[in-house]
Design an enzyme around this catalytic site. Structure first.
Site, PDB file in Angstrom:
ATOM      1  N   LYS A 159      37.753  44.174  42.700  1.00 43.62           N
ATOM      2  CA  LYS A 159      36.205  44.298  43.590  1.00 43.62           C
ATOM      3  C   LYS A 159      35.315  45.095  43.663  1.00 43.62           C
ATOM      4  O   LYS A 159      35.602  46.300  43.283  1.00 43.62           O
ATOM      5  CB  LYS A 159      36.862  43.679  44.702  1.00 43.62           C
ATOM      6  CG  LYS A 159      37.462  42.165  44.733  1.00 43.62           C
ATOM      7  CD  LYS A 159      37.915  41.419  46.153  1.00 43.62           C
ATOM      8  CE  LYS A 159      38.421  39.933  45.828  1.00 43.62           C
ATOM      9  NZ  LYS A 159      38.814  39.346  46.861  1.00 43.62           N
TER      10      LYS A 159
ATOM     11  N   ARG B 184      47.536  40.279  45.379  1.00 41.39           N
ATOM     12  CA  ARG B 184      46.912  39.445  44.192  1.00 41.39           C
ATOM     13  C   ARG B 184      45.902  40.279  43.385  1.00 41.39           C
ATOM     14  O   ARG B 184      45.106  40.881  43.634  1.00 41.39           O
ATOM     15  CB  ARG B 184      45.995  38.553  44.837  1.00 41.39           C
ATOM     16  CG  ARG B 184      45.374  37.433  44.089  1.00 41.39           C
ATOM     17  CD  ARG B 184      44.505  36.328  44.737  1.00 41.39           C
ATOM     18  NE  ARG B 184      43.665  35.624  43.890  1.00 41.39           N
ATOM     19  CZ  ARG B 184      42.618  35.857  43.124  1.00 41.39           C
ATOM     20  NH1 ARG B 184      42.166  37.056  43.245  1.00 41.39           N
ATOM     21  NH2 ARG B 184      42.168  35.066  42.481  1.00 41.39           N
TER      22      ARG B 184
HETATM   23  N1  PMM Z   1      39.545  36.544  45.661  1.00 47.06           N
HETATM   24  C1  PMM Z   1      38.999  35.965  44.889  1.00 47.06           C
HETATM   25  C2  PMM Z   1      39.664  34.875  44.215  1.00 47.06           C
HETATM   26  N2  PMM Z   1      40.896  34.105  45.129  1.00 47.06           N
HETATM   27  N3  PMM Z   1      42.249  34.252  46.859  1.00 47.06           N
HETATM   28  C3  PMM Z   1      42.394  34.855  47.970  1.00 47.06           C
HETATM   29  N4  PMM Z   1      43.806  34.387  48.516  1.00 47.06           N
HETATM   30  N5  PMM Z   1      42.159  35.904  48.414  1.00 47.06           N
HETATM   31  C4  PMM Z   1      41.132  36.722  47.578  1.00 47.06           C
HETATM   32  O1  PMM Z   1      40.516  37.603  48.464  1.00 47.06           O
HETATM   33  C5  PMM Z   1      40.487  36.052  46.534  1.00 47.06           C
HETATM   34  C6  PMM Z   1      41.188  34.716  46.335  1.00 47.06           C
HETATM   35  C7  PMM Z   1      38.188  36.262  44.016  1.00 47.06           C
HETATM   36  O2  PMM Z   1      38.340  37.425  42.973  1.00 47.06           O
HETATM   37  P1  PMM Z   1      38.487  36.784  41.369  1.00 47.06           P
HETATM   38  O3  PMM Z   1      37.601  35.868  41.179  1.00 47.06           O
HETATM   39  O4  PMM Z   1      38.662  38.069  40.597  1.00 47.06           O
HETATM   40  O5  PMM Z   1      39.688  36.050  41.269  1.00 47.06           O
END
Ligand code: PMM
Length: 282
Positions: free
Chosen positions: A219, A258
């Site tokens: 991030k 994650r």
């Molecule tokens: N961040 C993203 C997408 N999905 N889900 C959860 N539970 N928590 C998060 O902080 C989160 C998420 C954004 O990141 P990405 O687009 O790289 O997946």
């Protein structure tokens, strides 16, 4: 706290790998947009140490525009089905109940909703009825507006209170308490400094009484931390910092992290588990 779900390790922090079937995610946009490539990538994440794979079809980066719901379905469901058929534990990253429903039918085992059920009023009843684990993230607004909502009296106390209120709403609607996972929502209506405040107090989130998921991977606040005279650290060069966050998350008692590239985090959570086992015997 752990999540009782067959196929997941119960003795250490779990690693959730990310497959973004999108043309525009900040971290890996476009790389896995083709369904075959997305499935292959999901299998590679498992080979690299992911315990489960989170499949999403809508970019939630700040400013991202929503995708058409049918388009999200078309992106996500075939990838979920093929990964689940291959024996992979799959979560579906969606705010929309129709996508969640079809993904569950296709074999997904967990619903990960960054809005915690706030974007689509049919989501919580669906999850309650399906009786599947539900990731409830702290969320204030959709991506185009979310960075206009970073005002807090006290970011830690406010995020904890807002997240606890959403968890109550989810429980009141009939989702079993042991099915709820909480997530502070790093970067969602939070500045970089606010993310660090939340990370410094992860134990408070773990103390909400539900498994805790932390999603810091690649991030922007990590890019800012590691910036040099050329600007923020490029997205693909934030892996060591991501693994450091996985380490502190596991040490704070998180159920899961994650991440986009599980290799370092899979090692990190094992180091922490070994240390904890040692400390428990001391
Ligand atoms: N961040 C993203 C997408 N999905 N889900 C959860 N539970 N928590 C998060 O902080 C989160 C998420 C954004 O990141 P990405 O687009 O790289 O997946």
């Amino acid at each position: 706290m752990t999540l009782p779900l067959a196929g997941l390790p119960q003795d250490r922090c779990v690693v959730m790998g990310v497959v973004n079937v999108t043309p525009d995610s900040f971290s890996d946009g476009g790389r896995w947009f083709d369904p075959g490539a997305a499935v292959e990538h999901g299998l590679e994440l498992v080979r690299h140490g992911a315990d489960l794979v989170d499949v999403g079809g809508e970019s939630t980066r700040p400013g991202a525009l929503p995708v058409d719901r049918d388009e999200e379905l078309r992106r996500v469901v075939p990838v979920v089905r093929r990964l689940a058929d291959a024996g992979v534990l799959v979560s579906v990253d969606t705010m929309w109940s129709a996508t969640a429903e079809q993904a569950l039918e296709a074999g997904a085992a967990i619903v990960n909703d960054v809005s915690g059920g706030r974007a689509d009023e049919r989501m919580i009843p669906l999850v309650a009825q399906a009786d599947v684990p539900f990731v409830v993230m702290h969320w204030r607004a959709h991506s185009p507006q979310m960075q206009q909502h970073t005002q807090y009296d006290d970011v830690l106390e406010d995020v904890l209170a807002e997240l606890a209120a959403q968890v109550r709403a989810v429980l009141d609607a009939g989702v079993a308490p042991e099915r709820v996972v909480v997530d502070p929502g790093l970067g969602f209506s939070k500045t970089g400094d606010q993310n660090w405040t939340l990370l410094a107090h992860l134990r408070r989130f773990a103390a909400l009484g539900h498994p805790l998921l932390v999603a810091a991977s690649r991030k922007g606040f990590l890019g800012s931390l590691l910036a040099d005279e050329h600007g923020p650290r490029p997205v693909m060069e934030r892996e060591d910092a991501t693994a450091a966050i996985s380490t502190i998350s596991a040490m704070a008692g998180a159920w899961g992290v994650r991440v986009h590239d599980p290799r370092r985090s899979a090692d990190a959570v094992r180091v922490v588990a070994r240390l904890r086992a040692e400390a428990a015997h001391a």
